[in-house]
Design an enzyme around this catalytic site. Sequence first.
Site, short mmCIF file in Angstrom:
data_model
loop_
_atom_site.label_atom_id
_atom_site.label_comp_id
_atom_site.label_asym_id
_atom_site.label_seq_id
_atom_site.Cartn_x
_atom_site.Cartn_y
_atom_site.Cartn_z
CG ASN A 62 -1.71 1.26 1.37
OD1 ASN A 62 -1.80 2.06 0.44
ND2 ASN A 62 -2.31 1.46 2.53
CE1 TYR A 154 -6.66 9.91 -10.83
CE2 TYR A 154 -7.13 11.60 -12.46
CZ TYR A 154 -6.51 10.42 -12.10
OH TYR A 154 -5.75 9.75 -13.03
#
Length: 241
Positions: A62, A154
């Site tokens: 991760n 984003y």
Amino acid sequence: MLKDQTAIITGGSRGIGAAIARALAARGANVAILYAGNAQAAEAVSIQCADLGVTARAYRCNVADYSQTRETVAQIKKDFGTAHILINNAGITRDGLAAMMKEADFDDVVDTNLKGAFNMIRHCAGLFLRNRGGCIINISSVSGLMGNAGQCNYSASKAGLIGLTKSVAKELAPKGIRCNAIAPGFIQTDMTDSQAENPLLSMIPLGRMGKPEDVAEAALYLISANYITGEVLRVDGGIAM
């Protein structure tokens, strides 16, 4: 061209990351593929790269987790000896309008897309400094250049990557380490499947979506372009010009 070099590609199990991994392996680079969850897909890409005659391994990590990235880079150093190229490609979306976006959706996207790139640069920097050279490529987006409704998280993360790229380029240039960014437009991947009806597609001057291989070609160019650093290369069919 890249024989005896090792490349680390985050988000390397599919789409743009997988295309870059295969392209680098085809030119002789050993590849360390980082993935978040799909071990089967990552292993498939690893096998495809190994079939090209290089060493390839997959690592679950991760990238938003500082400790995990440190441990993964340490393991890559043990397995490969060092690294010469870092491709920060891992990214997620949690689309929604800013006025209604959940805090967790904003944080998760920024943590993966932006902090994840910082984490990898932070832990790979020592390898590059010892090698007295290195190449970092951050996969940004045209959304980070011109914004995109419904993607404030984003777009912010990808714009942040551009700032990160330029700062790191200035910091590491004296050590022979280059850092550039690629800003893809609409590329045919799992992430853009939901964009098939996006009206912006009709605004692409070249008249088509891009392919992951188009971005891989840009990465190969930046890896070989020894006098370019701090640059943002659009691979977008002209939509953001």
